[in-house]
Design a protein around this motif. Structure first.
Motif, PDB file in Angstrom:
ATOM      1  N   TRP A   1       0.836  -1.204   0.000  1.00 38.19           N
ATOM      2  CA  TRP A   1       0.000   0.000   0.000  1.00 38.19           C
ATOM      3  C   TRP A   1       0.876   1.263   0.000  1.00 38.19           C
ATOM      4  O   TRP A   1       0.549   2.255  -0.643  1.00 38.19           O
ATOM      5  CB  TRP A   1      -0.947  -0.015   1.209  1.00 38.19           C
ATOM      6  N   ALA A   2       1.999   1.182   0.697  1.00 40.05           N
ATOM      7  CA  ALA A   2       2.921   2.331   0.694  1.00 40.05           C
ATOM      8  C   ALA A   2       3.509   2.531  -0.710  1.00 40.05           C
ATOM      9  O   ALA A   2       3.744   3.662  -1.145  1.00 40.05           O
ATOM     10  CB  ALA A   2       4.031   2.117   1.712  1.00 40.05           C
ATOM     11  N   MET A   3       3.743   1.430  -1.427  1.00 38.12           N
ATOM     12  CA  MET A   3       4.352   1.528  -2.771  1.00 38.12           C
ATOM     13  C   MET A   3       3.331   1.901  -3.838  1.00 38.12           C
ATOM     14  O   MET A   3       3.710   2.251  -4.951  1.00 38.12           O
ATOM     15  CB  MET A   3       5.000   0.175  -3.148  1.00 38.12           C
ATOM     16  N   GLU A   4       2.048   1.840  -3.489  1.00 39.45           N
ATOM     17  CA  GLU A   4       0.981   2.092  -4.468  1.00 39.45           C
ATOM     18  C   GLU A   4       1.149   3.471  -5.131  1.00 39.45           C
ATOM     19  O   GLU A   4       1.318   4.473  -4.443  1.00 39.45           O
ATOM     20  CB  GLU A   4      -0.381   2.029  -3.756  1.00 39.45           C
ATOM     21  N   GLY A   5       1.142   3.476  -6.456  1.00 37.19           N
ATOM     22  CA  GLY A   5       1.234   4.739  -7.191  1.00 37.19           C
ATOM     23  C   GLY A   5       2.636   5.303  -7.298  1.00 37.19           C
ATOM     24  O   GLY A   5       2.831   6.401  -7.816  1.00 37.19           O
ATOM     25  N   THR A   6       3.635   4.567  -6.804  1.00 37.12           N
ATOM     26  CA  THR A   6       5.011   5.081  -6.861  1.00 37.12           C
ATOM     27  C   THR A   6       5.822   4.411  -7.974  1.00 37.12           C
ATOM     28  O   THR A   6       6.893   4.903  -8.337  1.00 37.12           O
ATOM     29  CB  THR A   6       5.766   4.821  -5.533  1.00 37.12           C
ATOM     30  N   GLY A   7       5.333   3.292  -8.472  1.00 36.25           N
ATOM     31  CA  GLY A   7       6.085   2.534  -9.468  1.00 36.25           C
ATOM     32  C   GLY A   7       7.150   1.639  -8.848  1.00 36.25           C
ATOM     33  O   GLY A   7       7.870   0.922  -9.554  1.00 36.25           O
ATOM     34  N   LEU A   8       7.251   1.668  -7.523  1.00 32.73           N
ATOM     35  CA  LEU A   8       8.245   0.830  -6.831  1.00 32.73           C
ATOM     36  C   LEU A   8       7.769  -0.618  -6.746  1.00 32.73           C
ATOM     37  O   LEU A   8       6.564  -0.885  -6.651  1.00 32.73           O
ATOM     38  CB  LEU A   8       8.443   1.336  -5.401  1.00 32.73           C
ATOM     39  N   THR A   9       8.721  -1.537  -6.750  1.00 36.78           N
ATOM     40  CA  THR A   9       8.435  -2.926  -6.406  1.00 36.78           C
ATOM     41  C   THR A   9       9.382  -3.295  -5.257  1.00 36.78           C
ATOM     42  O   THR A   9      10.345  -2.554  -4.988  1.00 36.78           O
ATOM     43  CB  THR A   9       8.692  -3.884  -7.586  1.00 36.78           C
ATOM     44  N   LEU A  10       9.152  -4.427  -4.629  1.00 33.56           N
ATOM     45  CA  LEU A  10      10.025  -4.841  -3.518  1.00 33.56           C
ATOM     46  C   LEU A  10      11.483  -4.944  -3.948  1.00 33.56           C
ATOM     47  O   LEU A  10      12.387  -4.664  -3.172  1.00 33.56           O
ATOM     48  CB  LEU A  10       9.564  -6.193  -2.967  1.00 33.56           C
ATOM     49  N   GLN A  11      11.700  -5.309  -5.215  1.00 30.52           N
ATOM     50  CA  GLN A  11      13.064  -5.469  -5.726  1.00 30.52           C
ATOM     51  C   GLN A  11      13.797  -4.125  -5.822  1.00 30.52           C
ATOM     52  O   GLN A  11      15.031  -4.083  -5.851  1.00 30.52           O
ATOM     53  CB  GLN A  11      13.065  -6.135  -7.108  1.00 30.52           C
TER      54      GLN A  11
END
Lengths: 295, 94
Positions: free
Chosen positions: A73-83
């Motif tokens: 949810w924090a990464m939502e809309g940022t284009g980030l993935t765990l990697q």
């Protein structure tokens, strides 16, 4: 079942946030802190040590899923993935159950580090009022813990205790603090050593004709006196700050300030994310430390 | 760092304080063996130092566990854990 019985007054709002001042994370050092607490889970993402995004939600019955839900949810809309995250620190009650964390750090150390960022380096005494425990922490100007004291023996002085009272009185948890000031005279506190006894006492007071506001004032006051005794045992040193969900309850915060005779610092960010934020800052420090060692 | 382990309840305040800075200079770790209740353990703290701590399973019952070393009369000046801790890093609040 009536509508009143179905409503869960203790439920607080879940949310996520992205820093509009950091347009892109690419090229920066991306670190994360995930605080899986007994009641709530937060994930914070920092870019080059600056707060980039966060999410705060309730902890479910499964800590690994709660951690994953929070970071997603924090990464939502940022284009980030765990990697894309260079290093992740897990903290809180469920810190060893964060499957994607590179290291686990205690919430005591993370809250101190997070508070140092949120309130500035002048913080020396920190009160973390969590869902099921309460901690008095001393730290230095770098946010390193110099002493701590924790109470998790009972729910008195914790967020869970406040949730029990919100449900008992059918008052939204977010309105408890303000409502507790709507009294002509401040009542004596209810039992401050046990939430079960406090609830029994409150039920008796309601039956005796006390208003909801007066009962809330008595409970906020009990909670304040409970945590003040923790702070006094660990020693008070200024500046003083409060983190955790209860820091958003003015009914408790103002009464703590009155009992201590000091003013708590005003937070720049959401007080509930302090632990996860500290974790993300720890992660940055650990990446930089390992880079130095590699050289 | 001063780590306070214990609790406050209706019957009083019960805390064992450990000055963990002193653990880093201690090679004997006498606290581990000296406690009849075996409440101490070594752990690696957040700064990668090996320090003594009260076991998580013991923290909320130290009033009962430590009672064996705290007779109402004839209590020794130093409790077994305090005597075994050469750097004098352990204190009890009660």
């Amino acid at each position: 079942m009536s509508e009143n019985q179905q409503k869960e007054y203790w439920r607080w709002k879940e949310y996520n946030w992205k820093n509009p001042e950091i347009p892109d994370w690419k090229g920066g050092l991306v670190t994360a802190g995930v605080d899986v607490g007994s009641t709530s889970s937060q994930a914070v993402i920092c870019v080059d040590g600056q707060l980039y995004a966060y999410a705060s939600m309730r902890t479910g019955s499964d800590s690994p899923s709660s951690a994953l839900n929070a970071i997603n949810w924090a990464m939502e809309g940022t284009g980030l993935t765990l990697q894309d995250i260079n290093f992740t620190v897990g903290t809180g009650y469920g810190r060893v159950n964060v499957p994607f964390a590179n290291k686990a750090v205690t919430e005591i150390a993370c809250h101190a580090r997070g508070a140092n960022f949120m309130y500035g380096p002048s913080v020396r005494t920190l009160l973390d009022m969590g869902g099921q425990d309460c901690k008095a922490i001393h730290c230095d100007d770098k946010g390193k813990v110099t002493s701590f004291l924790m109470n998790d023996k009972c729910a008195a002085g914790t967020g869970r205790g406040m949730e029990v009272f919100a449900n008992l009185l059918a008052v939204s948890i977010e309105d408890v603090g303000d409502m507790s000031f709507n009294v002509e005279t401040e009542p004596d506190p209810v039992s401050s050593t046990c939430v079960v006894f406090a609830k029994t006492e409150a039920t008796g007071l309601l039956r005796a004709g006390w208003s909801k506001e007066k009962v809330l004032a008595a409970y906020c006051s009990a909670m304040a006196s409970r945590v003040v005794s923790l702070l006094e045992r660990n020693g008070m040193e200024l500046d003083f700050a409060i983190t955790g969900g209860i820091a958003k309850n003015p009914g408790v915060v103002k009464r703590i300030e009155k009992l201590l005779g000091v003013q708590a610092l005003t937070p720049k960010y959401d007080t509930q994310i302090a632990g996860a934020l500290g974790g993300a800052l720890f992660a940055k420090a650990l990446v930089e430390k390992s880079a130095k060692v590699a050289k | 760092m001063i780590a306070n382990y214990g609790y406050k309840d209706g019957s009083g305040e019960f805390y064992i304080s450990i000055d963990t800075d002193k653990c880093t200079t201690c090679s004997e770790k006498g606290c581990l063996e000296s406690c009849p209740g075996q409440i101490f353990e070594m752990m690696v703290d957040d700064w990668d130092d090996e320090v003594a701590a009260v076991k998580a399973s013991e923290r909320n019952k130290i009033k009962m566990t430590c009672a064996a070393c705290k007779p109402t009369t004839g209590r020794p000046e130093l409790l077994p854990c305090q005597a075994a801790c050469k750097p004098r890093g352990i204190t009890h609040s009660w």
